[in-house]
Scaffold this motif. Structure first.
Motif, PDB file in Angstrom:
ATOM      1  N   ALA A 283     103.794  -1.829  69.783  1.00  0.00           N
ATOM      2  CA  ALA A 283     105.186  -2.284  69.914  1.00  0.00           C
ATOM      3  C   ALA A 283     106.185  -1.131  69.898  1.00  0.00           C
ATOM      4  O   ALA A 283     107.320  -1.290  70.316  1.00  0.00           O
ATOM      5  N   THR A 284     105.775   0.052  69.429  1.00  0.00           N
ATOM      6  CA  THR A 284     106.703   1.170  69.330  1.00  0.00           C
ATOM      7  C   THR A 284     106.487   2.182  70.459  1.00  0.00           C
ATOM      8  O   THR A 284     106.971   3.299  70.373  1.00  0.00           O
ATOM      9  N   ALA A 285     105.808   1.791  71.512  1.00  0.00           N
ATOM     10  CA  ALA A 285     105.520   2.711  72.625  1.00  0.00           C
ATOM     11  C   ALA A 285     106.814   3.153  73.299  1.00  0.00           C
ATOM     12  O   ALA A 285     107.854   2.513  73.166  1.00  0.00           O
ATOM     13  N   ILE A 286     106.725   4.243  74.054  1.00  0.00           N
ATOM     14  CA  ILE A 286     107.891   4.818  74.756  1.00  0.00           C
ATOM     15  C   ILE A 286     108.429   3.823  75.769  1.00  0.00           C
ATOM     16  O   ILE A 286     107.721   3.243  76.516  1.00  0.00           O
TER      17      ILE A 286
ATOM     18  N   LEU B 146     100.505   4.970  66.449  1.00  0.00           N
ATOM     19  CA  LEU B 146     101.617   4.045  66.276  1.00  0.00           C
ATOM     20  C   LEU B 146     101.219   2.681  66.815  1.00  0.00           C
ATOM     21  O   LEU B 146     100.436   2.600  67.757  1.00  0.00           O
ATOM     22  N   PRO B 147     101.793   1.630  66.263  1.00  0.00           N
ATOM     23  CA  PRO B 147     101.523   0.290  66.834  1.00  0.00           C
ATOM     24  C   PRO B 147     102.007   0.223  68.271  1.00  0.00           C
ATOM     25  O   PRO B 147     102.964   0.899  68.654  1.00  0.00           O
TER      26      PRO B 147
ATOM     27  N   ILE C  50     103.762  10.613  71.882  1.00  0.00           N
ATOM     28  CA  ILE C  50     102.890  10.791  73.036  1.00  0.00           C
ATOM     29  C   ILE C  50     102.208   9.478  73.397  1.00  0.00           C
ATOM     30  O   ILE C  50     101.694   8.778  72.521  1.00  0.00           O
ATOM     31  N   ILE C  51     102.193   9.163  74.689  1.00  0.00           N
ATOM     32  CA  ILE C  51     101.376   8.064  75.190  1.00  0.00           C
ATOM     33  C   ILE C  51     100.223   8.698  75.952  1.00  0.00           C
ATOM     34  O   ILE C  51     100.430   9.535  76.832  1.00  0.00           O
TER      35      ILE C  51
ATOM     36  N   ILE D  21     102.066   9.948  67.245  1.00  0.00           N
ATOM     37  CA  ILE D  21     103.034  10.980  66.864  1.00  0.00           C
ATOM     38  C   ILE D  21     102.256  12.249  66.515  1.00  0.00           C
ATOM     39  O   ILE D  21     101.315  12.216  65.720  1.00  0.00           O
ATOM     40  N   PHE D  22     102.681  13.366  67.126  1.00  0.00           N
ATOM     41  CA  PHE D  22     102.079  14.664  66.849  1.00  0.00           C
ATOM     42  C   PHE D  22     103.125  15.539  66.183  1.00  0.00           C
ATOM     43  O   PHE D  22     104.194  15.779  66.746  1.00  0.00           O
TER      44      PHE D  22
END
Length: 91
Positions: A88-91, A85-86, A25-26, A34-35
């Motif tokens: 850098a790992t975004a969607i 999450l960091p 999720i953003i 992360i959920f």
């Protein structure tokens, strides 16, 4: 009269189903989390999410993650119970 609570948690901007009962999720504030909804599957209302095929049919509406017109999670639950999450790992 309704007043917006400025202390409320950020709402969902985008989400994808990762498999294994997890959502990436953003949130509108830019955070990516992360959920894991595995423990919610014990509740009858969330039983349809046991199916990966059904879980992939999510959409974002009104700042939360929904399936159809009857199944969703409270956006505060999504934010408070998810793991950051960091960037850098975004969607």
């Amino acid at each position: 009269m309704y007043h917006l609570n400025k202390n409320m948690n950020p709402r969902v901007e985008n989400a994808i189903y990762l498999g294994e009962h997890k959502l990436k999720i953003i949130f509108r504030n830019g955070e990516c989390k992360i959920f894991d909804f595995t423990h919610y599957l014990d509740y009858p209302v969330y039983k349809p999410l046991e199916s990966d095929q059904y879980a992939r049919q999510l959409h974002v509406q009104n700042g939360t993650v929904c399936w159809g017109n009857q199944l969703d999670f409270d956006p505060d639950t999504l934010y408070l119970e998810s793991i950051p999450l960091p960037q850098a790992t975004a969607i």
